[in-house]
Design a protein around this motif. Sequence first.
Motif, PDB file in Angstrom:
ATOM      1  N   THR A  97      10.078   3.573  -0.786  1.00  0.00           N
ATOM      2  CA  THR A  97       8.689   3.645  -0.315  1.00  0.00           C
ATOM      3  C   THR A  97       8.306   4.988   0.221  1.00  0.00           C
ATOM      4  O   THR A  97       8.648   5.357   1.289  1.00  0.00           O
ATOM      5  CB  THR A  97       8.430   2.631   0.826  1.00  0.00           C
TER       6      THR A  97
ATOM      7  N   LYS B 244       6.133   1.146   5.692  1.00  0.00           N
ATOM      8  CA  LYS B 244       6.021   1.861   6.964  1.00  0.00           C
ATOM      9  C   LYS B 244       4.620   1.827   7.551  1.00  0.00           C
ATOM     10  O   LYS B 244       4.435   1.795   8.767  1.00  0.00           O
ATOM     11  CB  LYS B 244       6.433   3.324   6.766  1.00  0.00           C
ATOM     12  N   TYR B 245       3.625   1.831   6.657  1.00  0.00           N
ATOM     13  CA  TYR B 245       2.250   1.880   7.168  1.00  0.00           C
ATOM     14  C   TYR B 245       1.918   0.669   8.014  1.00  0.00           C
ATOM     15  O   TYR B 245       1.120   0.738   8.932  1.00  0.00           O
ATOM     16  CB  TYR B 245       1.266   1.966   6.009  1.00  0.00           C
TER      17      TYR B 245
ATOM     18  N   LEU C 220       8.000   8.235   7.315  1.00  0.00           N
ATOM     19  CA  LEU C 220       7.698   8.305   5.887  1.00  0.00           C
ATOM     20  C   LEU C 220       8.365   9.508   5.240  1.00  0.00           C
ATOM     21  O   LEU C 220       8.698   9.478   4.062  1.00  0.00           O
ATOM     22  CB  LEU C 220       6.186   8.368   5.675  1.00  0.00           C
TER      23      LEU C 220
ATOM     24  N   ARG D  15       3.257  13.255   1.003  1.00  0.00           N
ATOM     25  CA  ARG D  15       3.213  11.977   1.690  1.00  0.00           C
ATOM     26  C   ARG D  15       2.940  12.162   3.182  1.00  0.00           C
ATOM     27  O   ARG D  15       2.264  11.350   3.799  1.00  0.00           O
ATOM     28  CB  ARG D  15       4.546  11.269   1.497  1.00  0.00           C
TER      29      ARG D  15
ATOM     30  N   ALA E 247       0.001  10.289   4.960  1.00  0.00           N
ATOM     31  CA  ALA E 247       0.321   9.426   6.106  1.00  0.00           C
ATOM     32  C   ALA E 247      -0.514   9.812   7.317  1.00  0.00           C
ATOM     33  O   ALA E 247      -1.020   8.959   8.039  1.00  0.00           O
ATOM     34  CB  ALA E 247       1.804   9.523   6.440  1.00  0.00           C
TER      35      ALA E 247
END
Lengths: 265, 290, 272
Positions: free
Chosen positions: B290, C120-121, C145, C202, C206
Amino acid sequence: MSAQALLEVHDLGKRFASRAGRDSSLWVIRDLSFSVADGEFLTIVGPSGSGKTTLLNMIAQIDVASGGEVRFQSEVAPINDPKSLNPGLSCRIGYVTQEDNLLPWRTMLQNVLFPLVVQGRLNDETRARAEMLIRTVGLAGFENHYPHELSGGMRKRASLIRTLVYDPPVILMDEPFGALDAQTRTVLQEDLLRLWNLGRKTIIFVTHDITEAIALGDRTLVLTRAPARVAGEHKIDLPRPRDIRGILTDPKFIEIYQRIREQVQ
Amino acid sequence: MPGCAGTETPTGEKMATQSEFSAPPGENSSRVGTLIRSRGDQLLVLIALFAIWQACSLWLGTYWVGSPWGTVVRLTTGVLGGELLSHASFTLAEAVIGFLLGGIPAVILPFLLRRLPIVTAILDPFMVGGYGAPKLALAPLFILWFGIGIESKIALVAITVFFIVYFSTLSGIRALDTKLVQMAQIVGADEKDVARHIVFPGAVPYIFTGFRIAMPYAIGGAVVAELISANRGLGYLIQLGAMNFDTTGVFVALLATGIIVFIGNTAVNVFERRLLRWRPPSDAKNQSGT
Amino acid sequence: MTSQDTALDLAQPSQVKWRQYVVTAGRIVLAILLVAAWKIGADRAGPIYVADPFLVANRIVTDTMSGELVHHVYVTLRLSVIGFAIGCFFGVVLPFLLRRLPRLTDAIEPYIMASVGIPKYALIPLFILWFGIDDAPKLWLVGLLVFYPIFIAVFAGIRNVDRRLINMARVMGASEAMISREVIWNSLQSFFFAALKIALPRAISATIIGEFLVGNAGLGFFIEYSRQNFDTTGVFAGIVIATALVLVINSVLVRIDRRLNAWRPTDRDMEL
C-alpha cells in the motif's frame, strides 16, 4: 620449486545436510589431503560434482569445513567455525571465482583498484602496478567501461588482474575460463601463464578440463567423484615457457593426458 | 528464496556453489530446531504486542486506547447486530464495483492497443501522468460531481485501480517472449490464436500482480472517500468513532478494514493460483505494498 | 520503454523518424482534444460542476501572484519533506539493523508484512485524536506511508544482494562497514530508487489528504475549502497544481535515477 609447503590441506571434509526427512548427510569431500609449495602452479581436475568449488571456498575461508584443517605457512586457519572464518586469510589468499563477480556499479579500472581501496593501499606505486597489469592483458582503453559494456573475456581478464593487483601469496582459481569460447580461452591461458611468469605466484587452479590442467600446471591432482579424495598425482615436467597451442601434439603431453584420463571417471 | 542454501541434496557443482553459507556441518535436527525456535519467537512477539496494547489501554485509559478485549467484544456484537456488517458491506461494495469498473478496461485496453504501437506511444505520456497523479486528491471533485453517496467512492476506486492495472498488463504484454510467438506462427497459429494462447496466458501473472497491488488501494480509496464525506461505510464509522472519542469504535472499524484487505488479498491469491497452475513454484515476488 | 518500441520495427531510420513525428503530433492533438473536451464539459455542465479551463488558468496565475497559492504549496511541501525524511530514515536504517539480528528479523517479519495491508489513510482520525490537529497527525501519516515502501525495498534488497560479491569483497579484505557501504548499498540502489519513486510522490499526496481532513493551510486545505464553498474553480486549480507538483517530482526522480544508475545494463522497466 622449494620443498617447503606453503599451504597444506589435511583430511579436509565437507558434508551437507540432506533434504529434511532423510537422515543420511552427504559427504561432498572427505579426508582430502594435499599441499602446495611456494611458487608452485597446482592444477586440480575432477568430474563435475566432485566439490571442487566447495574445496576452494573452504580454503578461501568463505565456507566452513566439516572436518580436517587448512594450514598456511604452518599456521592453522580457523576453518571449522562459521563465526571465526577469516575470508581470504587476511588478504593472503586471493580467489578468482568462476563468475567474474565484478561490481556492476564500478568501472573496470575502479573494479581493479577495489581491493587496494578496501585495504587502504592505493598509492602511486600500486596504481602504476594496476595500470601495468591492465596493459599486459590488453585492457588499456577500457578503463572507464562498466562491466556490462565489456565482453566476457574482458571481464574475466579484469577479474583476474583484480586479484593479481594486491599480490596475495596464494591465488585460488575456480575454472576461471570455463564459460568462454575456445579461442578466448586459449588467449587467456597464455595471458595467465605470462602473468604467472612475472611473479611466480602460488596458484591452485581448479578445472574439469584435463588439457587445461596439464598445459598450465607444474603438478596435477585428480579428484574422485563425491566424496572427493585424491585419486592421483601427476608431475607435469613439460618445459616452460610453454606454447599452449603447440603443446597438444607433444608426445609427453599425450602420455600424461592418457594417464590422467584413466583416473578421471 | 531465503534459506535455500544447503537444503538441496548437493548433486552437482552448482549446488555446492549455492551452499556457501549453509548451516554449519548440517544436522537436520538443528534446522528443525531453528524452525521451532523461530515460530516460538513469533508467538512471543504476538503476545508482547497484545501485552503492550493492553498496557497502553490500562495506562492511558480506554478513552485514548480501547482495550483489546473491548475491541473484540465490540467487533462481535457489531457483527452479530448486523450494524458493522452493513457498513462493511457498503465499503466492500464500493471497492468491488470500483475495482471491476477500473480493472476490466485496464486489462482489455492494452490488448486492443497491442497491434497499434503508434497509438500506444501517443497515449503513453498521458497514461504515465494519470498513473503518477495523486488520485486521492480527486476525492473532493468526485464528491462534488457524484454527491456523498456510493457513486463518488466507486469513481475514485475505479480511477485508482485503472492506472495500476493498465501498466501491469502493458508490461505483461511487453515482456512477451517473441520466440513463443514465432513458434506458434510456425505451427500455424493466426493472430487471434496468438493473442489467446500466447499473449494472454503470458500476461496473466502481470495482470495479477497489478490486481494484488491495486486491491489495497481500492479499499483504501473507498475508506478515504468515506472519511472525507459519507454517511455510511467503515470510513464513516472511523470518523464517527474519532469524533465521539470512542477509540474502541475506531479500532473495531480499522480491524474490520484490515480484515477486508486480508480477505481481498486471499481472494486474489486463490484466484491467481487456480489460473496459474502451470507456473513453476517460483520465489514469491516481492512488491511494495500500500 | 522507447527502446523496446524501436526494437520492434527494425525499419529504416527514415521510417522511425516519420513515426516519431506522428507520435509527437498525435500527443499534441490529444492534449488539445482533452482541453477542448474539458471546455465543452464546462460549458455543458455549468460552472458549479466543471470549472472553465481558462478561468482555472487565470485563477492559478492570480493566486500565485497574490502569494496565496505559493503559501499553500510551501506548507504542503514542507510537511511532505519532513514526513518523508522521517519515514525514509526509519525505512533505511531499520533493515540495516535487522541484518545483524536475524533472529529478531524472523520473529517480527510476519507482523510487519501483515501491517502493510492496513490502509494507512484510515488511521488519520485516530492520529488526530491522539496527536492533535497540528502537523503531528499528518507527519505520522506521511511518515508511515513513506516508511513501508522504503523499508520493504531495502529489506528485500539486502536479502537479494549477491552473496558472491560479498564473499569476493571479504576475501579481498573489506571490513563489514565497507561491505555495507560498497556492496550492499550499491546493490540496493535500484531497489531503493524504485521505492523512492513510489514514496516521494506518495508523501505529497498523503500530505494533501491529511490536509483535507485537518488543518488550515496547504494545498489539500485549499481544495477542500474551495469545495465546501462551492468554489469549483478553486477545486480545479488546486488539483491541477497538486497533480503538476507530483508529476514534476516524478520526472525529476526518473532523471536522477537514470543518471545515478548508469552502470545498470538496461533501464529496467519500472516495476509497479
